[in-house]
Design an enzyme around this catalytic site. Structure first.
Site, PDB file in Angstrom:
ATOM      1  N   SER A 135       4.072  15.653  26.272  1.00  0.00           N
ATOM      2  CA  SER A 135       3.131  16.729  26.547  1.00  0.00           C
ATOM      3  C   SER A 135       2.097  17.030  25.212  1.00  0.00           C
ATOM      4  CB  SER A 135       3.754  17.984  26.648  1.00  0.00           C
ATOM      5  OG  SER A 135       2.845  18.891  26.643  1.00  0.00           O
ATOM      6  N   TYR A 148      10.311  24.226  24.756  1.00  0.00           N
ATOM      7  CA  TYR A 148       9.615  23.283  25.300  1.00  0.00           C
ATOM      8  C   TYR A 148       8.819  22.535  24.558  1.00  0.00           C
ATOM      9  CZ  TYR A 148       6.384  21.135  28.646  1.00  0.00           C
ATOM     10  OH  TYR A 148       5.681  20.141  29.250  1.00  0.00           O
TER      11      TYR A 148
HETATM   12  P1  NDP Z   1       6.266  19.921  38.725  1.00  0.00           P
HETATM   13  O1  NDP Z   1       7.274  21.193  38.334  1.00  0.00           O
HETATM   14  O2  NDP Z   1       5.398  19.745  39.741  1.00  0.00           O
HETATM   15  O3  NDP Z   1       7.463  18.805  38.688  1.00  0.00           O
HETATM   16  C1  NDP Z   1       8.631  18.329  38.080  1.00  0.00           C
HETATM   17  C2  NDP Z   1       9.429  17.373  38.575  1.00  0.00           C
HETATM   18  O4  NDP Z   1      10.698  17.458  38.001  1.00  0.00           O
HETATM   19  C3  NDP Z   1       9.907  17.975  40.170  1.00  0.00           C
HETATM   20  O5  NDP Z   1       9.779  16.882  40.866  1.00  0.00           O
HETATM   21  C4  NDP Z   1      11.425  18.134  40.088  1.00  0.00           C
HETATM   22  O6  NDP Z   1      12.086  17.999  41.009  1.00  0.00           O
HETATM   23  C5  NDP Z   1      11.849  17.428  38.893  1.00  0.00           C
HETATM   24  N1  NDP Z   1      12.945  17.785  38.237  1.00  0.00           N
HETATM   25  C6  NDP Z   1      13.037  19.040  37.345  1.00  0.00           C
HETATM   26  N2  NDP Z   1      14.384  19.059  37.113  1.00  0.00           N
HETATM   27  C7  NDP Z   1      15.057  18.189  37.540  1.00  0.00           C
HETATM   28  C8  NDP Z   1      16.536  17.689  37.309  1.00  0.00           C
HETATM   29  N3  NDP Z   1      17.421  18.675  36.798  1.00  0.00           N
HETATM   30  N4  NDP Z   1      16.929  16.681  38.083  1.00  0.00           N
HETATM   31  C9  NDP Z   1      16.068  15.865  38.682  1.00  0.00           C
HETATM   32  N5  NDP Z   1      14.462  16.333  38.818  1.00  0.00           N
HETATM   33  C10 NDP Z   1      14.353  17.378  38.171  1.00  0.00           C
HETATM   34  O7  NDP Z   1       5.773  19.576  37.222  1.00  0.00           O
HETATM   35  P2  NDP Z   1       4.729  18.427  36.734  1.00  0.00           P
HETATM   36  O8  NDP Z   1       4.596  17.322  37.514  1.00  0.00           O
HETATM   37  O9  NDP Z   1       3.472  19.140  36.292  1.00  0.00           O
HETATM   38  O10 NDP Z   1       5.507  17.863  35.482  1.00  0.00           O
HETATM   39  C11 NDP Z   1       6.089  16.429  35.482  1.00  0.00           C
HETATM   40  C12 NDP Z   1       6.353  16.235  33.964  1.00  0.00           C
HETATM   41  O11 NDP Z   1       5.022  16.319  33.249  1.00  0.00           O
HETATM   42  C13 NDP Z   1       7.247  17.324  33.192  1.00  0.00           C
HETATM   43  O12 NDP Z   1       7.822  16.458  32.311  1.00  0.00           O
HETATM   44  C14 NDP Z   1       6.217  18.193  32.504  1.00  0.00           C
HETATM   45  O13 NDP Z   1       6.968  18.577  31.229  1.00  0.00           O
HETATM   46  C15 NDP Z   1       5.209  17.219  32.100  1.00  0.00           C
HETATM   47  N6  NDP Z   1       4.011  17.693  31.840  1.00  0.00           N
HETATM   48  C16 NDP Z   1       3.258  18.517  32.570  1.00  0.00           C
HETATM   49  C17 NDP Z   1       2.123  19.064  32.393  1.00  0.00           C
HETATM   50  C18 NDP Z   1       1.411  20.135  33.159  1.00  0.00           C
HETATM   51  O14 NDP Z   1       0.441  20.760  32.625  1.00  0.00           O
HETATM   52  N7  NDP Z   1       1.459  19.943  34.593  1.00  0.00           N
HETATM   53  C19 NDP Z   1       1.194  18.702  31.101  1.00  0.00           C
HETATM   54  C20 NDP Z   1       2.120  17.655  30.280  1.00  0.00           C
HETATM   55  C21 NDP Z   1       3.230  17.474  30.467  1.00  0.00           C
HETATM   56  P3  NDP Z   1      13.327  18.942  41.753  1.00  0.00           P
HETATM   57  O15 NDP Z   1      12.914  20.344  41.417  1.00  0.00           O
HETATM   58  O16 NDP Z   1      13.327  18.641  43.077  1.00  0.00           O
HETATM   59  O17 NDP Z   1      14.541  18.389  40.898  1.00  0.00           O
HETATM   60  C1  8X3 Z   2       2.343  21.094  29.714  1.00  0.00           C
HETATM   61  C2  8X3 Z   2       1.150  21.412  28.940  1.00  0.00           C
HETATM   62  O1  8X3 Z   2      -0.124  23.032  27.467  1.00  0.00           O
HETATM   63  O2  8X3 Z   2       1.561  23.915  29.151  1.00  0.00           O
HETATM   64  O3  8X3 Z   2       3.330  20.268  29.049  1.00  0.00           O
HETATM   65  O4  8X3 Z   2       2.553  22.999  27.388  1.00  0.00           O
HETATM   66  S1  8X3 Z   2       1.169  23.014  28.341  1.00  0.00           S
END
Ligand code: NDP
Ligand code: 8X3
Length: 251
Positions: A135, A148
């Site tokens: 991120s 985070y």
């Molecule tokens: P979502 O919340 O939509 O997706 C997160 C996914 O992670 C879900 O499928 C969830 O599935 C899974 N997950 C969480 N905990 C567990 C666990 N213990 N075991 C297995 N699976 C798990 O978020 P995003 O798609 O936005 O995020 C995906 C990644 O991208 C993350 O690492 C996030 O930090 C990163 N990210 C997101 C950004 C954003 O602005 N959205 C920007 C930068 C990075 P379930 O709950 O079914 O287990």
């Molecule tokens: C997710 C993007 O800016 O919310 O990693 O941390 S931010």
């Protein structure tokens, strides 16, 4: 390379990545905790998609789950470490410590454990690709990002160090570092289900979409063998690291 394991497949980036890789002709194992979401994705994506219920924080169970993968979904060529979450936006001195533990167990411990289990088979075959979802929070601090952001800084450095350990082998490592991305459950999870607070994050802004991340991965896995993209920082046009903040003294 034709078999990918995508963690966090039940939502957001993970779902979009599974859809794109299946459309590109890969076989995809989609892992997450919520079975119902995985099953409906399986219905949509067909036989080349294998739903895999897995909690990345349950270290003891993961090795057995991987060993039990059907033969036609082994070996894993591409590992996409996408599962992750932010919990809370409170300052460090008020944050919920239990939230910190969940973030560390998921974003750091779960990710390194899964990687450690899958890497030896890639090394044995001298072929593979590890794509980590970091991120911009791993580079730029912002208020309330505390653990985070630090967990994503870990992912950034772990990716660089993996690349170093794998130097001389035909195994690629990339850390993708997205900024503001909408169309996922990220902020709803961060605010413990408060949809109003989550929606406010994206209101009146343009943001990256999960499809942008999926398309980026589709490009990465097709880069020629002699290239390794070490890291990719991606922001929407509406976002930039816009300088330091100075707090004014009260009069
Ligand atoms: P979502 O919340 O939509 O997706 C997160 C996914 O992670 C879900 O499928 C969830 O599935 C899974 N997950 C969480 N905990 C567990 C666990 N213990 N075991 C297995 N699976 C798990 O978020 P995003 O798609 O936005 O995020 C995906 C990644 O991208 C993350 O690492 C996030 O930090 C990163 N990210 C997101 C950004 C954003 O602005 N959205 C920007 C930068 C990075 P379930 O709950 O079914 O287990
Ligand atoms: C997710 C993007 O800016 O919310 O990693 O941390 S931010």
């Amino acid at each position: 390379m034709n078999i990918a394991l995508v963690t966090g497949a039940s939502s957001g980036f993970g779902t979009a990545i599974c859809r794109k890789l299946i459309a590109d002709g890969y076989k995809v194992i989609g892992a997450a905790r919520r079975e119902d979401k995985l099953q409906s994705l399986a219905k949509e994506l067909g036989d080349n998609f294998l739903p895999l219920q897995l909690d990345i924080t349950k270290n003891d169970a993961i090795e057995t789950i991987l060993l039990q993968l059907p033969k036609n979904f082994q070996p894993i060529d591409i590992l996409i470490n996408n599962a992750g979450l932010a919990l809370g936006l409170d300052p460090a001195y008020e944050a919920n410590y239990a939230d910190w533990e969940v973030m560390i167990n998921t974003n750091i411990t779960g990710l390194v454990h899964l990687t450690r289990l899958i890497l030896p088979s890639m090394v044995e075959r001298n072929s593979g690709y590890v794509i980590n979802i970091g991120s911009t929070a791993g580079t730029y601090p912002y208020k309330g990002s505390n653990v985070y952001g630090a967990s994503k800084a870990f992912v950034k450095q772990f990716s660089a160090n993996l690349r170093t350990d794998l130097l001389g082998k035909q195994i690629k490592v990339t850390n993708i570092e997205p900024g503001l991305c909408g169309g996922t459950e990220f902020s709803t999870v961060r605010f413990h289900g408060d949809d109003k607070k989550a929606a406010a994050v994206y209101q009146d802004s343009v943001f990256i979409t999960p499809e942008d991340i999926a398309n980026t991965i589709s490009w990465l896995v097709n880069t020629p063998p002699h290239l390794n993209i070490n890291s990719l920082e991606i922001m929407p046009i509406s976002q930039a690291p816009a300088g330091l903040t100075v707090v004014k003294e009260p009069k």
